[in-house]
Design a protein around this motif. Structure first.
Motif, PDB file in Angstrom:
ATOM      1  N   SER A 136     -16.548 -13.356  32.763  1.00 40.23           N
ATOM      2  CA  SER A 136     -15.867 -12.826  32.082  1.00 40.23           C
ATOM      3  C   SER A 136     -15.219 -12.007  32.730  1.00 40.23           C
ATOM      4  O   SER A 136     -16.194 -11.318  34.272  1.00 40.23           O
ATOM      5  CB  SER A 136     -15.627 -11.900  31.334  1.00 40.23           C
ATOM      6  N   HIS A 137     -13.870 -11.076  32.609  1.00 42.99           N
ATOM      7  CA  HIS A 137     -14.087  -9.782  33.543  1.00 42.99           C
ATOM      8  C   HIS A 137     -14.551  -8.790  33.844  1.00 42.99           C
ATOM      9  O   HIS A 137     -14.755  -8.139  34.520  1.00 42.99           O
ATOM     10  CB  HIS A 137     -12.330  -9.665  33.294  1.00 42.99           C
ATOM     11  N   ARG A 138     -15.219  -8.599  32.441  1.00 38.58           N
ATOM     12  CA  ARG A 138     -16.307  -8.100  32.564  1.00 38.58           C
ATOM     13  C   ARG A 138     -17.350  -7.674  33.097  1.00 38.58           C
ATOM     14  O   ARG A 138     -18.015  -7.024  33.616  1.00 38.58           O
ATOM     15  CB  ARG A 138     -16.740  -7.950  30.612  1.00 38.58           C
ATOM     16  N   LEU A 141     -16.756  -6.710  36.777  1.00 35.32           N
ATOM     17  CA  LEU A 141     -17.523  -5.041  36.806  1.00 35.32           C
ATOM     18  C   LEU A 141     -18.617  -4.636  37.037  1.00 35.32           C
ATOM     19  O   LEU A 141     -18.888  -3.623  37.129  1.00 35.32           O
ATOM     20  CB  LEU A 141     -16.637  -4.603  36.057  1.00 35.32           C
ATOM     21  N   CYS A 164      -1.195 -10.751  41.118  1.00 36.78           N
ATOM     22  CA  CYS A 164      -2.415  -9.148  41.271  1.00 36.78           C
ATOM     23  C   CYS A 164      -2.103  -8.264  42.711  1.00 36.78           C
ATOM     24  O   CYS A 164      -2.840  -7.724  42.405  1.00 36.78           O
ATOM     25  CB  CYS A 164      -3.526 -10.443  41.010  1.00 36.78           C
ATOM     26  N   CYS A 181     -11.185  -8.171  40.608  1.00 32.65           N
ATOM     27  CA  CYS A 181     -11.360  -7.225  39.662  1.00 32.65           C
ATOM     28  C   CYS A 181      -9.615  -7.850  38.851  1.00 32.65           C
ATOM     29  O   CYS A 181     -10.302  -8.171  37.081  1.00 32.65           O
ATOM     30  CB  CYS A 181     -11.383  -6.113  39.670  1.00 32.65           C
ATOM     31  N   ARG A 182      -8.630  -7.646  39.428  1.00 35.48           N
ATOM     32  CA  ARG A 182      -7.452  -7.058  39.178  1.00 35.48           C
ATOM     33  C   ARG A 182      -7.582  -9.307  38.841  1.00 35.48           C
ATOM     34  O   ARG A 182      -6.715  -9.433  37.827  1.00 35.48           O
ATOM     35  CB  ARG A 182      -6.888  -6.813  39.510  1.00 35.48           C
ATOM     36  N   SER A 184      -9.752 -11.165  37.900  1.00 35.37           N
ATOM     37  CA  SER A 184     -10.622 -11.630  36.987  1.00 35.37           C
ATOM     38  C   SER A 184      -9.938 -11.005  35.442  1.00 35.37           C
ATOM     39  O   SER A 184      -9.987 -12.326  34.691  1.00 35.37           O
ATOM     40  CB  SER A 184     -12.080 -11.360  36.779  1.00 35.37           C
ATOM     41  N   LYS A 185      -8.587  -9.976  36.295  1.00 33.81           N
ATOM     42  CA  LYS A 185      -8.450  -9.353  34.357  1.00 33.81           C
ATOM     43  C   LYS A 185      -7.360 -10.306  33.557  1.00 33.81           C
ATOM     44  O   LYS A 185      -7.029 -11.041  32.121  1.00 33.81           O
ATOM     45  CB  LYS A 185      -7.941  -7.984  34.992  1.00 33.81           C
TER      46      LYS A 185
END
Length: 197
Positions: A136-138, A141, A164, A181-182, A184-185
């Motif tokens: 996941s995005h989380r 991070l 992105c 990160c952008r 994966s969001k």
């Protein structure tokens, strides 16, 4: 499909030859290799002229640093698929063929992430990064928990970059991690359990 590979370098004469050779050896029919050099003074330019016959775009001029150079290369890329290959990294044989087989925005595969093997300065094998299955995005991070994005083995569809990008040139510590990160969001990463770089 055209794959654009961007290599950023500065005074990289000792390592860039292997990088160039690994792209040239891919035997993939439509590669756009873009090399952005920050105005090297160590023979890097002569090396590209001598050994980079496959290089489609070569720019050698002073820049404002690695982010500026990366954004410059990304701005020149015309491929449907894009990836970075640092001037001290190499692709394994068949890497780009596998990426072309796996990336498929119509099936939700906008970002493809393979694996990397690590070598030391003398090119001795020192290990493979742990399988970095995308959750996941989380989870992206949570780098403090040992998560790793193997940057030379990550490729993305042009629409991902258009949505992105660009790299934030004000960010001085996290290199392309902020960009990933952008990514994966907005998009799940499609992982391949194969060493690509």
């Amino acid at each position: 499909m055209k794959i654009s590979i961007i290599t950023i370098c500065y005074n990289s004469v000792t390592t860039l030859g292997d990088t160039l050779a690994s792209v040239a050896a891919q035997d993939y029919p439509d590669v756009e290799h873009i090399v952005i050099d920050g105005g090297s003074t160590d023979g890097t330019q002569a090396l590209v002229e001598r050994e980079g016959g496959h290089v489609k775009v070569f720019v050698s001029e002073p820049d404002k640093g690695i982010y500026d150079a990366m954004n410059k290369g990304l701005g020149l890329a015309s491929g449907e698929v894009i990836g970075f290959l640092n001037s001290d990294d190499t692709f394994l044989p068949g890497a780009l063929h596998r990426v072309a087989q796996e990336i498929d925005p119509a099936r939700g595969r906008h970002v493809v992430m393979g694996r990397c093997r690590f070598t030391d300065e003398a090119d001795h094998f020192i290990g493979v990064e742990h399988p970095s299955a995308f959750e996941s995005h989380r989870r992206v991070l949570e780098i403090w928990r040992g998560y790793c994005i193997p940057q030379p083995a990550v490729f993305w569809a042009r629409e991902v970059w258009e949505r992105c990008g660009p790299l934030d040139e004000r960010e001085r510590l996290m290199l392309d991690y902020d960009l990933f990160c952008r990514f994966s969001k907005a998009y799940p990463f499609h992982t391949i359990d194969q060493v690509l770089a």
